[in-house]
Design an enzyme around this catalytic site. Structure first.
Site, short mmCIF file in Angstrom:
data_model
loop_
_atom_site.label_atom_id
_atom_site.label_comp_id
_atom_site.label_asym_id
_atom_site.label_seq_id
_atom_site.Cartn_x
_atom_site.Cartn_y
_atom_site.Cartn_z
N HIS A 11 0.84 -1.21 0.00
CA HIS A 11 0.00 0.00 0.00
C HIS A 11 0.88 1.25 0.00
O HIS A 11 0.62 2.21 -0.72
CB HIS A 11 -0.88 0.06 1.26
N LYS A 51 -15.14 -8.16 2.87
CA LYS A 51 -14.08 -8.47 3.85
C LYS A 51 -14.47 -8.09 5.27
O LYS A 51 -13.67 -8.26 6.19
CB LYS A 51 -12.81 -7.69 3.48
N ARG A 106 -1.61 -5.48 -8.74
CA ARG A 106 -0.53 -6.41 -8.43
C ARG A 106 -0.30 -7.39 -9.58
O ARG A 106 0.82 -7.76 -9.90
CB ARG A 106 -0.84 -7.21 -7.16
N SER A 165 -3.14 -7.72 2.51
CA SER A 165 -3.38 -7.67 3.96
C SER A 165 -3.91 -8.99 4.47
O SER A 165 -3.54 -9.46 5.55
CB SER A 165 -4.38 -6.56 4.30
O1 PNS Z 1 -8.57 -2.70 -0.04
P1 PNS Z 1 -9.87 -3.10 -0.69
O2 PNS Z 1 -10.64 -4.02 0.24
O3 PNS Z 1 -9.69 -3.70 -2.05
O4 PNS Z 1 -10.70 -1.75 -0.85
C1 PNS Z 1 -11.97 -1.78 -1.46
C2 PNS Z 1 -12.71 -0.46 -1.26
C3 PNS Z 1 -12.90 -0.17 0.22
C4 PNS Z 1 -11.92 0.66 -1.91
C5 PNS Z 1 -14.06 -0.64 -1.98
O5 PNS Z 1 -14.73 -1.76 -1.45
C6 PNS Z 1 -14.94 0.60 -1.86
O6 PNS Z 1 -14.77 1.54 -2.61
N1 PNS Z 1 -15.88 0.57 -0.87
C7 PNS Z 1 -16.77 1.66 -0.59
C8 PNS Z 1 -18.19 1.31 -1.04
C9 PNS Z 1 -18.36 1.51 -2.54
O7 PNS Z 1 -18.15 2.59 -3.06
N2 PNS Z 1 -18.74 0.42 -3.23
C10 PNS Z 1 -18.95 0.42 -4.65
C11 PNS Z 1 -17.68 0.09 -5.42
S1 PNS Z 1 -17.94 0.15 -7.18
#
Ligand code: PNS
Length: 167
Positions: free
Chosen positions: A17, A41, A92, A129
């Protein structure tokens, strides 16, 4: 002012990150690291939002143009509320691409925002993570994969969990 967001769950923040955040900070004037909720998650979460914010604030302190924030709802709402037009995501491997592309297209269908992909540095391309937590849970050495303070907190949290599971 070019402003970008680096969103994620950061449970916990890894060197992978920080690689993306550091490189984003060189491309944009202002970077907000935004800690959001990934529904898929949520049940495996180890650290509270407050703990993750604190860990990220320490880890991002060397970058003068990076701030940290939490958000509850949609990432696109966070972007609109903060005048952000660029979402930066690390890739990645090609396996990340399908899901990231889908999210990028969904997000840009909702508001006027672009997603910029940065390839993760090869030394961190295996890092996640979830894997760090799993390896640490079974006693593996993850000290080279996360910042030292995060390693201390992770070790303590896993010990607490192990004690609670025994009771
Ligand atoms: O580190 P991650 O778990 O890949 O992060 C994912 C995250 C938190 C960036 C994504 O789940 C997110 O944007 N969540 C907020 C809710 C949202 O906007 N959902 C629609 C995504 S198209």
């Amino acid at each position: 002012m070019r402003k970008a967001v680096c969103p994620g769950s950061f449970d916990p923040v890894t060197n992978g990150h920080l690689d993306i955040i550091g490189r984003t900070s060189e491309l944009f004037d202002e970077v907000v690291v935004a800690i959001g909720v990934n529904k898929a998650k949520a049940s495996a979460r180890l650290f509270s939002a407050e703990e993750r914010i604190e860990m990220l604030e320490k880890a991002c302190a060397p970058y003068g143009n990076v701030t940290v924030a939490g958000f509850d709802g949609l990432l696109t709402t966070f972007c609109e509320d903060n005048g952000i037009k660029a979402i930066v995501k690390g890739l990645r491997a090609v396996s990340d691409f399908d899901y990231e592309l889908q999210m990028a297209q969904m997000n840009s269908s909702l508001v006027d925002v672009e997603t910029v992909f940065i390839p993760t540095s090869p030394e961190w391309s295996f890092l996640a993570s979830s894997l760090v937590k799993e390896v640490a849970m079974f006693g593996g050495d993850v000290s080279g994969l996360i910042p030292p303070d995060v390693h201390t907190q992770l070790t303590e949290r896993l010990a607490e969990r192990a004690r609670a599971d025994k009771e």
